[in-house]
Scaffold this motif. Structure first.
Motif, PDB file in Angstrom:
ATOM      1  N   GLY A  23       0.804  -1.215   0.000  1.00 53.73           N
ATOM      2  CA  GLY A  23       0.000   0.000   0.000  1.00 53.73           C
ATOM      3  C   GLY A  23       0.832   1.257   0.000  1.00 53.73           C
ATOM      4  O   GLY A  23       0.377   2.315  -0.450  1.00 53.73           O
ATOM      5  N   GLN A  24       2.059   1.153   0.494  1.00 56.93           N
ATOM      6  CA  GLN A  24       2.963   2.301   0.509  1.00 56.93           C
ATOM      7  C   GLN A  24       3.735   2.437  -0.797  1.00 56.93           C
ATOM      8  O   GLN A  24       4.519   3.368  -0.960  1.00 56.93           O
ATOM      9  CB  GLN A  24       3.943   2.164   1.674  1.00 56.93           C
ATOM     10  N   ARG A  25       3.512   1.489  -1.713  1.00 56.20           N
ATOM     11  CA  ARG A  25       4.140   1.507  -3.035  1.00 56.20           C
ATOM     12  C   ARG A  25       5.665   1.604  -2.925  1.00 56.20           C
ATOM     13  O   ARG A  25       6.314   2.406  -3.583  1.00 56.20           O
ATOM     14  CB  ARG A  25       3.565   2.627  -3.899  1.00 56.20           C
ATOM     15  N   ARG A  26       6.211   0.734  -2.081  1.00 56.07           N
ATOM     16  CA  ARG A  26       7.652   0.691  -1.891  1.00 56.07           C
ATOM     17  C   ARG A  26       8.249  -0.502  -2.637  1.00 56.07           C
ATOM     18  O   ARG A  26       7.591  -1.519  -2.811  1.00 56.07           O
ATOM     19  CB  ARG A  26       7.994   0.595  -0.398  1.00 56.07           C
ATOM     20  N   PHE A  27       9.502  -0.350  -3.073  1.00 53.36           N
ATOM     21  CA  PHE A  27      10.203  -1.472  -3.673  1.00 53.36           C
ATOM     22  C   PHE A  27      10.296  -2.596  -2.642  1.00 53.36           C
ATOM     23  O   PHE A  27      10.724  -2.378  -1.500  1.00 53.36           O
ATOM     24  CB  PHE A  27      11.612  -1.055  -4.107  1.00 53.36           C
ATOM     25  N   SER A  28       9.891  -3.782  -3.053  1.00 56.47           N
ATOM     26  CA  SER A  28       9.942  -4.934  -2.157  1.00 56.47           C
ATOM     27  C   SER A  28      10.414  -6.118  -2.981  1.00 56.47           C
ATOM     28  O   SER A  28       9.636  -6.751  -3.694  1.00 56.47           O
ATOM     29  CB  SER A  28       8.556  -5.204  -1.550  1.00 56.47           C
ATOM     30  N   GLY A  29      11.702  -6.400  -2.894  1.00 55.60           N
ATOM     31  CA  GLY A  29      12.287  -7.429  -3.746  1.00 55.60           C
ATOM     32  C   GLY A  29      12.698  -8.661  -2.975  1.00 55.60           C
ATOM     33  O   GLY A  29      12.129  -8.990  -1.937  1.00 55.60           O
ATOM     34  N   SER A  30      13.710  -9.341  -3.484  1.00 57.02           N
ATOM     35  CA  SER A  30      14.163 -10.579  -2.857  1.00 57.02           C
ATOM     36  C   SER A  30      15.324 -10.353  -1.913  1.00 57.02           C
ATOM     37  O   SER A  30      15.776 -11.291  -1.241  1.00 57.02           O
ATOM     38  CB  SER A  30      14.569 -11.592  -3.928  1.00 57.02           C
ATOM     39  N   GLY A  31      15.818  -9.124  -1.828  1.00 57.17           N
ATOM     40  CA  GLY A  31      16.972  -8.867  -0.982  1.00 57.17           C
ATOM     41  C   GLY A  31      16.673  -8.002   0.220  1.00 57.17           C
ATOM     42  O   GLY A  31      17.581  -7.536   0.891  1.00 57.17           O
ATOM     43  N   GLY A  32      15.390  -7.778   0.511  1.00 59.94           N
ATOM     44  CA  GLY A  32      15.020  -6.884   1.604  1.00 59.94           C
ATOM     45  C   GLY A  32      14.547  -7.609   2.846  1.00 59.94           C
ATOM     46  O   GLY A  32      15.066  -8.661   3.214  1.00 59.94           O
ATOM     47  N   SER A  33      13.495  -7.067   3.464  1.00 56.05           N
ATOM     48  CA  SER A  33      13.043  -7.554   4.768  1.00 56.05           C
ATOM     49  C   SER A  33      12.152  -8.788   4.692  1.00 56.05           C
ATOM     50  O   SER A  33      11.833  -9.371   5.720  1.00 56.05           O
ATOM     51  CB  SER A  33      12.287  -6.437   5.492  1.00 56.05           C
ATOM     52  N   ASP A  34      11.729  -9.182   3.493  1.00 57.31           N
ATOM     53  CA  ASP A  34      10.875 -10.355   3.309  1.00 57.31           C
ATOM     54  C   ASP A  34       9.609 -10.257   4.161  1.00 57.31           C
ATOM     55  O   ASP A  34       9.371 -11.080   5.055  1.00 57.31           O
ATOM     56  CB  ASP A  34      11.641 -11.633   3.647  1.00 57.31           C
ATOM     57  N   PRO A  35       8.763  -9.255   3.902  1.00 60.22           N
ATOM     58  CA  PRO A  35       7.587  -9.032   4.750  1.00 60.22           C
ATOM     59  C   PRO A  35       6.539 -10.132   4.606  1.00 60.22           C
ATOM     60  O   PRO A  35       6.439 -10.794   3.576  1.00 60.22           O
ATOM     61  CB  PRO A  35       7.044  -7.696   4.235  1.00 60.22           C
ATOM     62  N   ALA A  36       5.752 -10.304   5.656  1.00 64.10           N
ATOM     63  CA  ALA A  36       4.626 -11.226   5.647  1.00 64.10           C
ATOM     64  C   ALA A  36       3.412 -10.548   5.022  1.00 64.10           C
ATOM     65  O   ALA A  36       3.401  -9.333   4.779  1.00 64.10           O
ATOM     66  CB  ALA A  36       4.307 -11.658   7.076  1.00 64.10           C
ATOM     67  N   LEU A  37       2.370 -11.315   4.761  1.00 68.09           N
ATOM     68  CA  LEU A  37       1.117 -10.740   4.294  1.00 68.09           C
ATOM     69  C   LEU A  37       0.492  -9.892   5.395  1.00 68.09           C
ATOM     70  O   LEU A  37       0.579 -10.205   6.580  1.00 68.09           O
ATOM     71  CB  LEU A  37       0.131 -11.844   3.899  1.00 68.09           C
TER      72      LEU A  37
END
Length: 212
Positions: A23-37
């Motif tokens: 929802g924050q339209r942030r880059f979220s790739g394979s090398g970051g924090s690995d957020p949950a749903l």
């Protein structure tokens, strides 16, 4: 000598549900924090699972190893009575030091790098991965999955870039087509692969199961 196989293999492509970063339209790739749903993401995963169970033809579930995809895949696998296999080729782009930033933040801090990344599939974010590299590994994953699941319908739970890449490759579209496709969280798409080498995009960005 056996003749060529003309079996049709179908990949049903499911983007993971929302995370707090979506929802924050942030880059979220394979090398970051690995957020949950997020809570909404879990709801989206459940609705997608209902739609996939109603199809009645899914014979295997394969997921990116990232947490948001595994959680999305688990909801469908439970209803389908299937196990989830992981394929690292389906993971999202590694956005390097841009991970967690918004596009506006990246443009402000890395204007030249951002311009180069948007202009060429061989350009990568600092410390990250180019779209060309993503395309190569996605194509390898596709070929391996086609060989392993010939003639079957398989659910692939992945991310924006790998799903768009599979669609782009199926259509024979140029690299810049990635920037001309929109893909919603928990959207469903489908690509058919024929034994003679032809491909057919059957659906794209279907979100009907999330309405109502």
């Amino acid at each position: 000598m056996a003749g060529p196989s003309f079996e049709t293999t179908t990949f049903v492509l499911l983007r993971h549900g929302e995370t707090v970063l979506t929802g924050q339209r942030r880059f979220s790739g394979s090398g970051g924090s690995d957020p949950a749903l997020s809570e909404r993401g879990r709801w989206q995963a459940a609705r997608a699972a209902d739609a996939l169970a109603a199809r009645g033809d899914i014979s295997a579930v394969v997921s990116s190893p990232l947490r948001r995809c595994q959680e999305t895949a688990a909801a469908s696998a439970e209803l389908l009575g299937l196990d989830v296999s992981l394929d690292a080729g389906l993971r999202e782009t590694d956005f390097g030091i841009w991970d967690g930033l918004t596009s506006a933040e990246v443009r402000a801090r890395f204007p030249d790098e951002m311009a180069g990344w948007l202009a060429s599939p061989t350009a990568a974010p600092p410390g990250g991965e180019s779209f060309g590299a993503v395309s190569e590994r996605v194509a390898l994953a596709r070929d391996g999955l086609l060989a392993a699941h010939a003639g079957r319908t398989v659910l692939l739970v992945s991310h924006v870039t790998p799903i768009k890449t599979l669609v782009r490759l199926a259509l024979g579209a140029p690299d810049e087509a990635l920037f001309r496709m929109h893909l919603d969280p928990a959207a469903l798409s489908a690509v058919a692969y024929f034994g003679d080498g032809r491909t057919s995009l059957r659906s794209y960005n279907d979100t009907g199961h999330l309405r109502g």
